[in-house]
Design a protein around this motif. Structure first.
Motif, PDB file in Angstrom:
ATOM      1  N   SER A  61      22.455  47.714  16.615  1.00 35.51           N
ATOM      2  CA  SER A  61      21.882  47.410  17.930  1.00 35.51           C
ATOM      3  C   SER A  61      22.600  46.203  18.527  1.00 35.51           C
ATOM      4  O   SER A  61      23.312  45.478  17.826  1.00 35.51           O
ATOM      5  CB  SER A  61      20.389  47.081  17.794  1.00 35.51           C
ATOM      6  OG  SER A  61      20.224  45.891  17.033  1.00 35.51           O
ATOM      7  N   LYS A  62      22.365  45.974  19.809  1.00 34.73           N
ATOM      8  CA  LYS A  62      22.946  44.766  20.410  1.00 34.73           C
ATOM      9  C   LYS A  62      22.214  43.534  19.884  1.00 34.73           C
ATOM     10  O   LYS A  62      22.786  42.452  19.829  1.00 34.73           O
ATOM     11  CB  LYS A  62      22.967  44.847  21.937  1.00 34.73           C
ATOM     12  CG  LYS A  62      21.653  44.713  22.642  1.00 34.73           C
ATOM     13  CD  LYS A  62      21.864  44.717  24.153  1.00 34.73           C
ATOM     14  CE  LYS A  62      20.577  44.352  24.869  1.00 34.73           C
ATOM     15  NZ  LYS A  62      20.765  44.194  26.296  1.00 34.73           N
ATOM     16  N   GLU A  63      20.955  43.687  19.448  1.00 38.88           N
ATOM     17  CA  GLU A  63      20.237  42.573  18.821  1.00 38.88           C
ATOM     18  C   GLU A  63      20.938  42.139  17.536  1.00 38.88           C
ATOM     19  O   GLU A  63      21.028  40.943  17.248  1.00 38.88           O
ATOM     20  CB  GLU A  63      18.778  42.960  18.533  1.00 38.88           C
ATOM     21  CG  GLU A  63      17.899  43.040  19.759  1.00 38.88           C
ATOM     22  CD  GLU A  63      18.098  44.321  20.586  1.00 38.88           C
ATOM     23  OE1 GLU A  63      17.623  44.366  21.725  1.00 38.88           O
ATOM     24  OE2 GLU A  63      18.737  45.274  20.095  1.00 38.88           O
ATOM     25  N   SER A 109      30.310  54.781  19.214  1.00 35.01           N
ATOM     26  CA  SER A 109      31.211  54.194  18.215  1.00 35.01           C
ATOM     27  C   SER A 109      30.778  52.785  17.816  1.00 35.01           C
ATOM     28  O   SER A 109      31.079  52.325  16.710  1.00 35.01           O
ATOM     29  CB  SER A 109      32.642  54.154  18.746  1.00 35.01           C
ATOM     30  OG  SER A 109      33.105  55.455  19.002  1.00 35.01           O
ATOM     31  N   LEU A 110      30.087  52.084  18.699  1.00 37.98           N
ATOM     32  CA  LEU A 110      29.585  50.750  18.352  1.00 37.98           C
ATOM     33  C   LEU A 110      28.609  50.816  17.186  1.00 37.98           C
ATOM     34  O   LEU A 110      28.534  49.894  16.375  1.00 37.98           O
ATOM     35  CB  LEU A 110      28.878  50.112  19.553  1.00 37.98           C
ATOM     36  CG  LEU A 110      29.679  49.201  20.442  1.00 37.98           C
ATOM     37  CD1 LEU A 110      28.822  48.663  21.566  1.00 37.98           C
ATOM     38  CD2 LEU A 110      30.318  48.071  19.688  1.00 37.98           C
ATOM     39  N   TYR A 111      27.866  51.917  17.105  1.00 40.59           N
ATOM     40  CA  TYR A 111      26.857  52.052  16.056  1.00 40.59           C
ATOM     41  C   TYR A 111      27.483  52.248  14.678  1.00 40.59           C
ATOM     42  O   TYR A 111      26.791  52.162  13.669  1.00 40.59           O
ATOM     43  CB  TYR A 111      25.872  53.165  16.408  1.00 40.59           C
ATOM     44  CG  TYR A 111      25.049  52.808  17.623  1.00 40.59           C
ATOM     45  CD1 TYR A 111      24.079  51.815  17.552  1.00 40.59           C
ATOM     46  CD2 TYR A 111      25.265  53.428  18.845  1.00 40.59           C
ATOM     47  CE1 TYR A 111      23.338  51.457  18.667  1.00 40.59           C
ATOM     48  CE2 TYR A 111      24.535  53.079  19.968  1.00 40.59           C
ATOM     49  CZ  TYR A 111      23.567  52.086  19.874  1.00 40.59           C
ATOM     50  OH  TYR A 111      22.839  51.736  20.975  1.00 40.59           O
ATOM     51  N   ALA A 129      29.984  38.686  22.772  1.00 41.23           N
ATOM     52  CA  ALA A 129      29.642  37.287  23.062  1.00 41.23           C
ATOM     53  C   ALA A 129      30.038  36.922  24.482  1.00 41.23           C
ATOM     54  O   ALA A 129      29.270  36.282  25.209  1.00 41.23           O
ATOM     55  CB  ALA A 129      30.318  36.355  22.054  1.00 41.23           C
ATOM     56  N   SER A 130      31.216  37.341  24.885  1.00 38.51           N
ATOM     57  CA  SER A 130      31.675  37.060  26.248  1.00 38.51           C
ATOM     58  C   SER A 130      30.747  37.695  27.280  1.00 38.51           C
ATOM     59  O   SER A 130      30.357  37.052  28.265  1.00 38.51           O
ATOM     60  CB  SER A 130      33.106  37.571  26.425  1.00 38.51           C
ATOM     61  OG  SER A 130      33.525  37.411  27.757  1.00 38.51           O
ATOM     62  N   LEU A 131      30.374  38.933  27.051  1.00 34.87           N
ATOM     63  CA  LEU A 131      29.477  39.622  27.998  1.00 34.87           C
ATOM     64  C   LEU A 131      28.075  39.013  28.000  1.00 34.87           C
ATOM     65  O   LEU A 131      27.485  38.813  29.054  1.00 34.87           O
ATOM     66  CB  LEU A 131      29.422  41.115  27.674  1.00 34.87           C
ATOM     67  CG  LEU A 131      30.690  41.892  28.006  1.00 34.87           C
ATOM     68  CD1 LEU A 131      30.643  43.291  27.403  1.00 34.87           C
ATOM     69  CD2 LEU A 131      30.887  41.967  29.512  1.00 34.87           C
ATOM     70  N   THR A 154      24.514  45.937  28.464  1.00 33.95           N
ATOM     71  CA  THR A 154      24.143  47.157  27.741  1.00 33.95           C
ATOM     72  C   THR A 154      25.161  47.445  26.646  1.00 33.95           C
ATOM     73  O   THR A 154      26.286  46.915  26.659  1.00 33.95           O
ATOM     74  CB  THR A 154      24.093  48.365  28.691  1.00 33.95           C
ATOM     75  OG1 THR A 154      25.415  48.609  29.193  1.00 33.95           O
ATOM     76  CG2 THR A 154      23.129  48.117  29.859  1.00 33.95           C
ATOM     77  N   VAL A 155      24.764  48.299  25.731  1.00 39.94           N
ATOM     78  CA  VAL A 155      25.686  48.759  24.700  1.00 39.94           C
ATOM     79  C   VAL A 155      26.890  49.433  25.363  1.00 39.94           C
ATOM     80  O   VAL A 155      28.033  49.259  24.932  1.00 39.94           O
ATOM     81  CB  VAL A 155      24.977  49.701  23.711  1.00 39.94           C
ATOM     82  CG1 VAL A 155      25.965  50.388  22.771  1.00 39.94           C
ATOM     83  CG2 VAL A 155      23.928  48.928  22.912  1.00 39.94           C
ATOM     84  N   ARG A 156      26.641  50.156  26.429  1.00 43.20           N
ATOM     85  CA  ARG A 156      27.731  50.817  27.162  1.00 43.20           C
ATOM     86  C   ARG A 156      28.708  49.780  27.733  1.00 43.20           C
ATOM     87  O   ARG A 156      29.914  49.975  27.701  1.00 43.20           O
ATOM     88  CB  ARG A 156      27.187  51.686  28.286  1.00 43.20           C
ATOM     89  CG  ARG A 156      28.299  52.378  29.097  1.00 43.20           C
ATOM     90  CD  ARG A 156      27.719  53.296  30.153  1.00 43.20           C
ATOM     91  NE  ARG A 156      26.927  54.331  29.573  1.00 43.20           N
ATOM     92  CZ  ARG A 156      27.380  55.547  29.250  1.00 43.20           C
ATOM     93  NH1 ARG A 156      28.635  55.849  29.461  1.00 43.20           N
ATOM     94  NH2 ARG A 156      26.583  56.437  28.722  1.00 43.20           N
ATOM     95  N   ASP A 157      28.184  48.648  28.261  1.00 37.51           N
ATOM     96  CA  ASP A 157      29.062  47.585  28.770  1.00 37.51           C
ATOM     97  C   ASP A 157      30.008  47.080  27.673  1.00 37.51           C
ATOM     98  O   ASP A 157      31.200  46.891  27.906  1.00 37.51           O
ATOM     99  CB  ASP A 157      28.252  46.393  29.286  1.00 37.51           C
ATOM    100  CG  ASP A 157      27.422  46.688  30.520  1.00 37.51           C
ATOM    101  OD1 ASP A 157      27.789  47.598  31.289  1.00 37.51           O
ATOM    102  OD2 ASP A 157      26.395  46.003  30.704  1.00 37.51           O
TER     103      ASP A 157
END
Length: 195
Positions: free
Chosen positions: A51-53, A44-46, A18-20, A30-33
């Motif tokens: 998804s970021k969506e 690891s986010l997955y 949310a901050s980003l 990006t997901v990397r960010d």
């Protein structure tokens, strides 16, 4: 115990995202960010989100559900139109205090996100918001509490923009509290700036 830990980590990841999204923009983040800011590998986010969506969807829908729950309570109240109008202003400004990133994302990204079927609810929430404010304004006019010589659509747009654009300058913990901002907004809107 593992579920609590995972739930806490999920919330932490959503807060970072949310901050980003609020500061960099949804499309430029990006997901990397997000992973870098969280100190984890992108993959690891997955484990938590597909998804970021999905992340921005959860961020916005949770915020919108909370805010519109408050609006529904205000509309259902037996209070007069002016009091309900004041309550709606206060709830909106308090939302900026509690959810500055979510408000910024909505303000900056709703048009883009709304192009996707997944985010169709954002347009529905916009329509619901308009209906809230128009109902309060019409009730105020009908009850003789608000002037009847004003274009209510214009008043609605003025109120909407005045309240929500505050996310661009208001800083929680700054010189003004959200209550101070709401008090000043209500004084200006309801009483004017003339002596």
């Amino acid at each position: 115990m593992r579920e609590v830990a995972n739930g806490g980590r999920r919330e932490e990841l959503l807060a970072i995202a949310a901050s980003l999204f609020a500061t960099k923009g949804f499309r430029r983040t990006t997901v990397r960010d997000i992973a870098d800011a969280a100190g984890i590998l992108s993959g690891s986010l997955y484990h938590h989100f597909d998804s970021k969506e999905s992340m921005v969807d959860e961020i916005l829908s949770s915020f919108q559900d909370e805010l519109f729950g408050q609006y529904d309570e205000i509309l259902a109240s037996e209070a007069d139109a002016r009091t309900r109008f004041e309550q709606a202003i206060r709830a909106s400004v308090a939302a900026i205090e509690r959810h500055p990133h979510e408000v910024a994302i909505f303000q900056n990204e709703a048009d883009h996100l709304g192009q996707s079927e997944r985010f169709a609810y954002l347009a529905e929430r916009n329509a619901q918001s308009r209906q809230l404010w128009m109902t309060l304004l019409r009730d105020g006019v009908a009850d003789g509490l608000f002037r009847d010589d004003l274009d209510l659509e214009l008043v609605y747009r003025f109120v909407r923009d005045t309240v929500w654009v505050a996310v661009r300058w208001y800083r929680p913990g700054g010189q003004l509290t959200h209550s101070d901002v709401a008090d000043q907004y209500l004084s200006i809107i309801l009483d004017g700036i003339s002596k």
